[in-house]
Design an enzyme around this catalytic site. Structure first.
Site, PDB file in Angstrom:
ATOM      1  N   SER A  67     -10.186  -0.422   3.607  1.00 61.82           N
ATOM      2  CA  SER A  67      -9.454  -0.690   4.848  1.00 61.82           C
ATOM      3  C   SER A  67      -8.921   0.624   5.397  1.00 61.82           C
ATOM      4  O   SER A  67      -8.279   1.376   4.662  1.00 61.82           O
ATOM      5  CB  SER A  67      -8.261  -1.609   4.585  1.00 61.82           C
ATOM      6  N   GLU A  89      -4.353   3.872   6.488  1.00 59.17           N
ATOM      7  CA  GLU A  89      -4.075   3.660   5.066  1.00 59.17           C
ATOM      8  C   GLU A  89      -4.459   4.870   4.218  1.00 59.17           C
ATOM      9  O   GLU A  89      -3.699   5.280   3.342  1.00 59.17           O
ATOM     10  CB  GLU A  89      -4.821   2.406   4.595  1.00 59.17           C
ATOM     11  N   ARG A 140       0.838  -1.213   0.000  1.00 62.42           N
ATOM     12  CA  ARG A 140       0.000   0.000   0.000  1.00 62.42           C
ATOM     13  C   ARG A 140       0.878   1.270   0.000  1.00 62.42           C
ATOM     14  O   ARG A 140       0.589   2.242   0.700  1.00 62.42           O
ATOM     15  CB  ARG A 140      -0.931   0.029   1.226  1.00 62.42           C
TER      16      ARG A 140
HETATM   17  N1  EPU Z   1     -10.787 -10.506  10.692  1.00 61.28           N
HETATM   18  C1  EPU Z   1     -11.439 -10.589  11.906  1.00 61.28           C
HETATM   19  N2  EPU Z   1     -12.344  -9.598  12.216  1.00 61.28           N
HETATM   20  C2  EPU Z   1     -12.600  -8.575  11.376  1.00 61.28           C
HETATM   21  C3  EPU Z   1     -11.941  -8.493  10.150  1.00 61.28           C
HETATM   22  C4  EPU Z   1     -11.022  -9.489   9.825  1.00 61.28           C
HETATM   23  O1  EPU Z   1     -11.231 -11.498  12.688  1.00 61.28           O
HETATM   24  O2  EPU Z   1     -13.429  -7.735  11.728  1.00 61.28           O
HETATM   25  C5  EPU Z   1      -9.865 -11.559  10.305  1.00 61.28           C
HETATM   26  C6  EPU Z   1     -10.474 -12.436   9.206  1.00 61.28           C
HETATM   27  O3  EPU Z   1     -11.240 -13.463   9.718  1.00 61.28           O
HETATM   28  C7  EPU Z   1      -9.270 -12.931   8.481  1.00 61.28           C
HETATM   29  C8  EPU Z   1      -8.257 -11.825   8.653  1.00 61.28           C
HETATM   30  O4  EPU Z   1      -8.715 -11.008   9.721  1.00 61.28           O
HETATM   31  O5  EPU Z   1      -8.763 -14.098   9.100  1.00 61.28           O
HETATM   32  C9  EPU Z   1      -8.043 -11.023   7.387  1.00 61.28           C
HETATM   33  O6  EPU Z   1      -9.286 -10.467   6.933  1.00 61.28           O
HETATM   34  P1  EPU Z   1      -9.629 -10.310   5.379  1.00 61.28           P
HETATM   35  O7  EPU Z   1      -9.397 -11.582   4.684  1.00 61.28           O
HETATM   36  O8  EPU Z   1     -10.977  -9.687   5.274  1.00 61.28           O
HETATM   37  O9  EPU Z   1      -8.525  -9.333   4.811  1.00 61.28           O
HETATM   38  P2  EPU Z   1      -7.895  -8.014   5.429  1.00 61.28           P
HETATM   39  O10 EPU Z   1      -6.497  -8.309   5.832  1.00 61.28           O
HETATM   40  O11 EPU Z   1      -8.794  -7.470   6.452  1.00 61.28           O
HETATM   41  C10 EPU Z   1      -6.872  -7.154   3.171  1.00 61.28           C
HETATM   42  C11 EPU Z   1      -6.802  -5.842   2.453  1.00 61.28           C
HETATM   43  C12 EPU Z   1      -8.082  -5.565   1.689  1.00 61.28           C
HETATM   44  C13 EPU Z   1      -8.273  -6.696   0.686  1.00 61.28           C
HETATM   45  C14 EPU Z   1      -8.317  -8.045   1.438  1.00 61.28           C
HETATM   46  C15 EPU Z   1      -8.346  -9.201   0.482  1.00 61.28           C
HETATM   47  C16 EPU Z   1      -5.321  -4.404   3.750  1.00 61.28           C
HETATM   48  C17 EPU Z   1      -5.218  -3.232   4.675  1.00 61.28           C
HETATM   49  N3  EPU Z   1      -6.553  -4.775   3.421  1.00 61.28           N
HETATM   50  O12 EPU Z   1      -7.898  -7.038   4.156  1.00 61.28           O
HETATM   51  O13 EPU Z   1      -7.914  -4.353   0.984  1.00 61.28           O
HETATM   52  O14 EPU Z   1      -9.470  -6.513  -0.060  1.00 61.28           O
HETATM   53  O15 EPU Z   1      -7.124  -8.208   2.245  1.00 61.28           O
HETATM   54  O16 EPU Z   1      -7.115  -9.346  -0.153  1.00 61.28           O
HETATM   55  O17 EPU Z   1      -4.305  -4.933   3.332  1.00 61.28           O
HETATM   56  C18 EPU Z   1      -8.270  -1.983   1.070  1.00 61.28           C
HETATM   57  O18 EPU Z   1      -7.047  -1.864   1.027  1.00 61.28           O
HETATM   58  O19 EPU Z   1      -9.029  -0.987   1.119  1.00 61.28           O
HETATM   59  C19 EPU Z   1      -8.843  -3.335   1.105  1.00 61.28           C
HETATM   60  C20 EPU Z   1     -10.152  -3.540   1.248  1.00 61.28           C
END
Ligand code: EPU
Length: 352
Positions: free
Chosen positions: A246, A348, A164
């Site tokens: 995010s 972010e 990012r």
């Molecule tokens: N999780 C929780 N509680 C929550 C949210 C997440 O326990 O409220 C856990 C989920 O269960 C999972 C882990 O955290 O095990 C990761 O969650 P998720 O797969 O939704 O991905 P993320 O790390 O929260 C990142 C990117 C997103 C992107 C997704 C999919 C960043 C900051 N965010 O989210 O990007 O769509 O992976 O690749 O890296 C963005 O940058 O705006 C964005 C949406």
């Protein structure tokens, strides 16, 4: 070139925050930037480049001259055995561009479907989702220097992509520093889409979907559709609920720090990185602190994904969240995550 005064920015930021630009110029091509630089009253003014407004928090009216990027156009530059080279204007909508490439039979961007924003903003924060980052499909971009009007081209190495992150998010520290924050406007971006195409299904939610559908090798259109479904289920549609995706980056810690945290918090979601560090799921950390569904004023934490802050008020109404409320909520989250886990979350979006 036309200078618009006192322009409402609410339609131009996906958080739906009410704020105004003192002065705004729409940029349809490099000639508009050159016209700004030729105007003695505008040339020296500080400038703020606005794309789709999907990664910003407006904390008040914007005093710098807003350059709203509206550069259009999409074309295929090369159709070769080893892949395709596709170019799009910085003002094109990102998702529409991804959909267009799939419809043209040019696969490779499907994992990045439905990310809000514009083509020009995509390299600024090296957008990424479901196992693919922009840098994996990036060829080069053309930008214009906001002091000299000179057009220049950057390859991936010169963009200094990180998680990012890119050269466009950093201010120059010295005369030889390439930091381009506030110094350049991206005009066009070129994507290198490799052939033969291979689906990228490393992300658990996608692989699960493939198994559910009983498909051995999906088509690019199927991956595109699955990514759209997964995003719609987890993330709020900014046209309905204001948000900027995010709100925090997923933090990285050393293996020792991670082992220490796991000893205290065995359920913590973590991913080992190729360089030996460990990435933690910021959404999990925020969720674990009990923030899901909570609010400060009209700014809230999304019920289905704690990493996303939302505008609870009707966008544009007197009840809409202010940038100040969003930042107060963000700071409260940072404090509680720090107190419980000793980890500093980094926002972010760009705070304006
Ligand atoms: N999780 C929780 N509680 C929550 C949210 C997440 O326990 O409220 C856990 C989920 O269960 C999972 C882990 O955290 O095990 C990761 O969650 P998720 O797969 O939704 O991905 P993320 O790390 O929260 C990142 C990117 C997103 C992107 C997704 C999919 C960043 C900051 N965010 O989210 O990007 O769509 O992976 O690749 O890296 C963005 O940058 O705006 C964005 C949406």
């Amino acid at each position: 070139m036309r200078v618009e005064k006192n322009v409402a920015l609410r339609p131009y930021n996906t958080f739906g925050i009410v704020a105004r630009a003192h002065q705004l110029v729409r940029v349809a091509g490099e000639e508009d930037v050159r016209a700004v630089l030729a105007d003695p009253a505008l040339a020296a003014a500080p400038k703020f480049v606005l794309g789709g407004g999907s990664n910003i928090v407006l904390t008040g009216d914007v005093r710098p001259l807003v350059l709203k990027v509206e550069i259009r156009g999409r074309r295929v530059l090369e159709d070769g055995e080893r892949g395709w080279l596709v170019e799009a204007g910085a003002g094109e909508n990102w998702h529409d561009t991804v959909a267009w490439t799939i419809a043209q039979g040019l696969p490779g961007l499907e994992n990045l479907a439905l990310i809000p924003g514009t083509v020009g903003a995509a390299p600024v924060q090296n957008i990424g989702a479901y196992g693919v980052e922009l840098q994996d499909r990036f060829d080069s971009l053309d930008a214009i220097d906001l002091r000299t009007g000179r057009v220049f081209t950057l390859d991936a190495a010169q963009c200094a992509f990180g998680y990012r992150d890119s050269v466009f998010k950093h201010a120059a520290a010295g005369p030889n520093d390439l930091g381009l924050l506030g110094r350049a406007l991206i005009l066009r971006v070129r994507f290198r889409l490799p052939r033969p195409w291979k689906p990228e299904l490393g992300y658990l939610d996608l692989e699960r979907r493939r198994q559910e559908e009983g498909v051995a090798v999906p088509t690019p259109q199927q991956v595109f559709d699955w990514v759209c479904d997964i995003r719609r289920a987890k993330l709020p549609d900014p046209r309905v609920i204001g948000n900027a995706g995010s709100f925090f980056k997923n933090p990285t810690v050393s293996p020792e720090q991670c082992a220490d945290i796991i000893a205290r918090e065995p359920k913590i979601v973590h991913y080992p990185m190729p360089d030996g560090s460990v990435k933690l799921a910021a959404g999990w950390l925020i969720d674990a602190c009990g923030w899901k569904g909570k609010s400060v004023g009209n700014a809230g934490v999304y019920e289905k994904q704690a990493l996303v802050l939302v505008n609870r008020g009707a966008a544009g109404a007197a009840t809409a969240a202010t940038g100040g409320e969003v930042m107060t909520l963000a700071r409260a989250i940072q404090t509680s995550v720090y107190e419980r886990f000793g980890i500093r979350l980094e926002p972010e979006p760009v705070v304006v």
